[in-house]
Design an enzyme around this catalytic site. Structure first.
Site, PDB file in Angstrom:
ATOM      1  NE  ARG A 119       8.252  -3.237   5.868  1.00 39.45           N
ATOM      2  CZ  ARG A 119       6.944  -2.963   5.799  1.00 39.45           C
ATOM      3  NH1 ARG A 119       6.402  -2.557   4.664  1.00 39.45           N
ATOM      4  NH2 ARG A 119       6.167  -3.117   6.854  1.00 39.45           N
ATOM      5  NE  ARG A 145      -4.088  -1.420  10.259  1.00 42.88           N
ATOM      6  CZ  ARG A 145      -3.002  -0.874   9.731  1.00 42.88           C
ATOM      7  NH1 ARG A 145      -3.005   0.365   9.318  1.00 42.88           N
ATOM      8  NH2 ARG A 145      -1.901  -1.592   9.584  1.00 42.88           N
ATOM      9  CE  LYS A 166      -2.161  -1.042   3.914  1.00 40.31           C
ATOM     10  NZ  LYS A 166      -1.576  -2.335   4.340  1.00 40.31           N
ATOM     11  NE  ARG A 198       6.596  -0.890  10.234  1.00 39.37           N
ATOM     12  CZ  ARG A 198       5.427  -0.834   9.606  1.00 39.37           C
ATOM     13  NH1 ARG A 198       5.356  -0.333   8.370  1.00 39.37           N
ATOM     14  NH2 ARG A 198       4.326  -1.285  10.186  1.00 39.37           N
ATOM     15  NE  ARG A 220       2.428  -5.116  11.156  1.00 39.85           N
ATOM     16  CZ  ARG A 220       3.575  -5.013  10.470  1.00 39.85           C
ATOM     17  NH1 ARG A 220       4.657  -5.623  10.892  1.00 39.85           N
ATOM     18  NH2 ARG A 220       3.621  -4.290   9.382  1.00 39.85           N
TER      19      ARG A 220
HETATM   20  P1  AMP Z   1       1.064   0.295   9.235  1.00 45.69           P
HETATM   21  O1  AMP Z   1       2.291   1.112   9.013  1.00 45.69           O
HETATM   22  O2  AMP Z   1      -0.129   0.798   8.464  1.00 45.69           O
HETATM   23  O3  AMP Z   1       1.305  -1.178   9.055  1.00 45.69           O
HETATM   24  O4  AMP Z   1       0.655   0.500  10.776  1.00 45.69           O
HETATM   25  C1  AMP Z   1       1.537   0.122  11.819  1.00 45.69           C
HETATM   26  C2  AMP Z   1       0.760  -0.016  13.117  1.00 45.69           C
HETATM   27  O5  AMP Z   1       0.145   1.232  13.468  1.00 45.69           O
HETATM   28  C3  AMP Z   1      -0.399  -0.997  13.090  1.00 45.69           C
HETATM   29  O6  AMP Z   1       0.017  -2.331  13.317  1.00 45.69           O
HETATM   30  C4  AMP Z   1      -1.256  -0.474  14.242  1.00 45.69           C
HETATM   31  O7  AMP Z   1      -0.700  -0.778  15.500  1.00 45.69           O
HETATM   32  C5  AMP Z   1      -1.139   1.030  14.041  1.00 45.69           C
HETATM   33  N1  AMP Z   1      -2.148   1.561  13.100  1.00 45.69           N
HETATM   34  C6  AMP Z   1      -1.917   2.153  11.897  1.00 45.69           C
HETATM   35  N2  AMP Z   1      -3.067   2.544  11.316  1.00 45.69           N
HETATM   36  C7  AMP Z   1      -4.052   2.172  12.166  1.00 45.69           C
HETATM   37  C8  AMP Z   1      -5.475   2.268  12.130  1.00 45.69           C
HETATM   38  N3  AMP Z   1      -6.100   2.830  11.090  1.00 45.69           N
HETATM   39  N4  AMP Z   1      -6.172   1.763  13.178  1.00 45.69           N
HETATM   40  C9  AMP Z   1      -5.559   1.215  14.248  1.00 45.69           C
HETATM   41  N5  AMP Z   1      -4.225   1.071  14.336  1.00 45.69           N
HETATM   42  C10 AMP Z   1      -3.469   1.547  13.315  1.00 45.69           C
END
Ligand code: AMP
Length: 191
Positions: free
Chosen positions: A126, A87, A13, A138, A149
């Site tokens: 990654r 989400r 994404k 990360r 996740r």
């Molecule tokens: P991402 O970079 O989108 O994979 O997000 C990393 C982490 O941030 C996720 O595993 C969640 O802990 C938190 N996070 C990001 N976006 C959301 C969202 N829309 N709702 C809840 N948690 C989020």
């Protein structure tokens, strides 16, 4: 034009959102990036979300909806790409309301379909690449967090696929194709 890129962690994404920023002057709104920035800068919110994120669980709807609300008020340029938001169904409803408040609407939801084992492989790589390049991975790019996740995605986020399908907004594309092919599929949906 405002769009959502929907898909599990590691689906690509962020990569595709960056390309749309370049090619179409769109604005990428990644709640994951915003939360990581809050963590790094040590804000109160950053401290609250830190452990939850590292474990791979979702942070509360209230926090991420607040982050998105702040971003919708400024210049809208070529439109918004929601990357990693919404989400949950509650977030999806909140997004519709927030967009309506600023006189905007959602134009498309693009589901990037991928295979779980490929995701695990991609994310573990990654992390390794980040370390090899002298950086740090990360905190949630490890196999344990990734499994959580993925489970969070199937439990809480994948119902959005049915929801947007029912609303007539959903397009599904093959997220396992090359980056250029995935980009071409997205551009085709955007028209
Ligand atoms: P991402 O970079 O989108 O994979 O997000 C990393 C982490 O941030 C996720 O595993 C969640 O802990 C938190 N996070 C990001 N976006 C959301 C969202 N829309 N709702 C809840 N948690 C989020």
């Amino acid at each position: 034009m405002n769009i959502i890129l929907l898909g599990p962690p590691g689906a690509g994404k962020g990569t595709q959102a960056s390309r749309l920023v370049e090619s179409r002057g769109m604005i990428q709104l990644s709640t994951g990036d915003m939360l990581r920035a809050a963590k790094t800068s040590g804000t109160e919110m950053g401290k609250i979300v830190s452990e939850v994120m590292d474990r791979g669980e979702l942070v509360t709807d209230e926090i991420v909806i607040g982050l998105i609300r702040e971003q919708l008020e400024g210049d809208k340029k070529g439109g918004f790409i929601f990357d990693g938001f919404p989400r949950t169904l509650a977030q999806a409803d909140a997004l519709a309301e927030l967009l309506a408040e600023v006189g905007e609407k959602l134009d498309a939801v693009i589901e990037m379909q991928v295979d779980d084992e490929v995701l695990v492989h991609r994310i573990v790589n990654r992390a390794k690449e980040a370390v090899a390049a002298g950086g740090t991975a990360r905190a949630d790019d490890n196999e344990d967090s990734l499994r959580i996740r993925l489970m969070e995605y199937y439990k809480k986020t994948s119902p959005l696929i049915g929801y947007y399908h029912a609303k007539g907004d959903l397009s599904s594309i093959d997220g396992l194709a090359s980056m250029d092919e995935v980009e071409a599929s997205i551009v085709k949906v955007l028209g």
